[in-house]
Design a protein around this motif. Structure first.
Motif, PDB file in Angstrom:
ATOM      1  N   GLU A  40     -38.713  59.229 -20.073  1.00 57.28           N
ATOM      2  CA  GLU A  40     -38.697  60.665 -19.802  1.00 57.28           C
ATOM      3  C   GLU A  40     -38.971  61.509 -21.045  1.00 57.28           C
ATOM      4  OE1 GLU A  40     -34.871  61.185 -17.964  1.00 57.28           O
ATOM      5  OE2 GLU A  40     -35.632  60.568 -15.987  1.00 57.28           O
ATOM      6  N   ASN A  41     -38.848  60.914 -22.221  1.00 58.32           N
ATOM      7  CA  ASN A  41     -39.139  61.613 -23.466  1.00 58.32           C
ATOM      8  C   ASN A  41     -40.634  61.444 -23.777  1.00 58.32           C
ATOM      9  OD1 ASN A  41     -39.468  62.513 -26.075  1.00 58.32           O
ATOM     10  ND2 ASN A  41     -37.912  61.196 -26.958  1.00 58.32           N
ATOM     11  N   PRO A  42     -41.428  62.516 -23.647  1.00 54.64           N
ATOM     12  CA  PRO A  42     -42.878  62.375 -23.855  1.00 54.64           C
ATOM     13  C   PRO A  42     -43.264  61.970 -25.276  1.00 54.64           C
ATOM     14  CG  PRO A  42     -42.272  64.682 -23.593  1.00 54.64           C
ATOM     15  CD  PRO A  42     -41.039  63.879 -23.337  1.00 54.64           C
ATOM     16  N   GLU A  43     -42.355  62.108 -26.238  1.00 54.65           N
ATOM     17  CA  GLU A  43     -42.657  61.741 -27.621  1.00 54.65           C
ATOM     18  C   GLU A  43     -42.203  60.328 -27.985  1.00 54.65           C
ATOM     19  OE1 GLU A  43     -41.473  64.721 -30.396  1.00 54.65           O
ATOM     20  OE2 GLU A  43     -42.114  66.338 -29.072  1.00 54.65           O
ATOM     21  N   SER A  44     -41.587  59.623 -27.040  1.00 53.74           N
ATOM     22  CA  SER A  44     -41.107  58.272 -27.309  1.00 53.74           C
ATOM     23  C   SER A  44     -42.273  57.312 -27.533  1.00 53.74           C
ATOM     24  CB  SER A  44     -40.249  57.769 -26.143  1.00 53.74           C
ATOM     25  OG  SER A  44     -39.896  56.412 -26.359  1.00 53.74           O
ATOM     26  N   ASP A  45     -42.069  56.366 -28.427  1.00 53.99           N
ATOM     27  CA  ASP A  45     -43.100  55.368 -28.706  1.00 53.99           C
ATOM     28  C   ASP A  45     -43.380  54.438 -27.527  1.00 53.99           C
ATOM     29  OD1 ASP A  45     -43.536  56.388 -31.208  1.00 53.99           O
ATOM     30  OD2 ASP A  45     -42.482  54.791 -32.283  1.00 53.99           O
ATOM     31  N   VAL A  46     -42.510  54.397 -26.527  1.00 52.90           N
ATOM     32  CA  VAL A  46     -42.783  53.522 -25.375  1.00 52.90           C
ATOM     33  C   VAL A  46     -44.099  53.905 -24.716  1.00 52.90           C
ATOM     34  CG1 VAL A  46     -40.365  52.956 -24.895  1.00 52.90           C
ATOM     35  CG2 VAL A  46     -41.437  54.845 -23.681  1.00 52.90           C
ATOM     36  N   HIS A  47     -44.470  55.171 -24.780  1.00 55.47           N
ATOM     37  CA  HIS A  47     -45.722  55.635 -24.167  1.00 55.47           C
ATOM     38  C   HIS A  47     -46.949  55.122 -24.912  1.00 55.47           C
ATOM     39  CE1 HIS A  47     -43.585  58.218 -21.394  1.00 55.47           C
ATOM     40  NE2 HIS A  47     -42.841  58.626 -22.406  1.00 55.47           N
ATOM     41  N   TYR A  48     -46.797  54.789 -26.172  1.00 55.27           N
ATOM     42  CA  TYR A  48     -47.910  54.301 -26.984  1.00 55.27           C
ATOM     43  C   TYR A  48     -47.958  52.774 -27.029  1.00 55.27           C
ATOM     44  CZ  TYR A  48     -47.886  59.128 -28.491  1.00 55.27           C
ATOM     45  OH  TYR A  48     -47.916  60.492 -28.511  1.00 55.27           O
TER      46      TYR A  48
END
Length: 123
Positions: free
Chosen positions: A103-111
């Protein structure tokens, strides 16, 4: 669940290891040295090392790669909580903690992950 990360990357040393840094755990079943090997990757650095899997390298109170292997999917995530020299102790994210990271758009999981919907902790 806490794990010991052996940061073996000789090119980056301990540089990628930062408190609260997100680490992607990737099973390597075809690893010739350890059939239960779990690699550790970080954003901007790629593979930084492996989870400890022997009595000489696993920090007391943490799980070995072999004990964690069947509890996670082929890819999962942990967060670095302690750093010592070139090693780290990380906390495997619970389902709720993982959802918070997603849910955190800045989290590294998205990258670090292409398909977040496929990931879940096998509790």
């Amino acid at each position: 669940m806490y794990i010991t990360i052996l940061a073996l990357n000789r090119f980056h040393g301990s540089k990628p290891l930062v408190l609260d840094g997100i680490v992607k755990l990737v099973k390597e079943p075809s690893n010739h040295h350890d059939a239960e090997a779990i690699a550790c990757e970080m954003r901007h650095f790629g593979k930084i090392g492996y989870l400890a899997n022997s009595t000489q390298t696993v920090v007391r109170g943490t799980m070995s790669a072999g004990r964690l292997y069947d509890k996670i999917t082929d890819e999962y995530f942990a967060k670095i909580k302690f750093i010592t020299d070139n090693n780290a102790i990380a906390k495997v994210l619970s389902s709720d903690e993982f959802i918070c990271e997603v849910e955190n758009p800045e989290s590294d999981v998205h990258y670090l992950c292409d398909n977040l919907e496929d990931l879940e902790l096998k509790e």
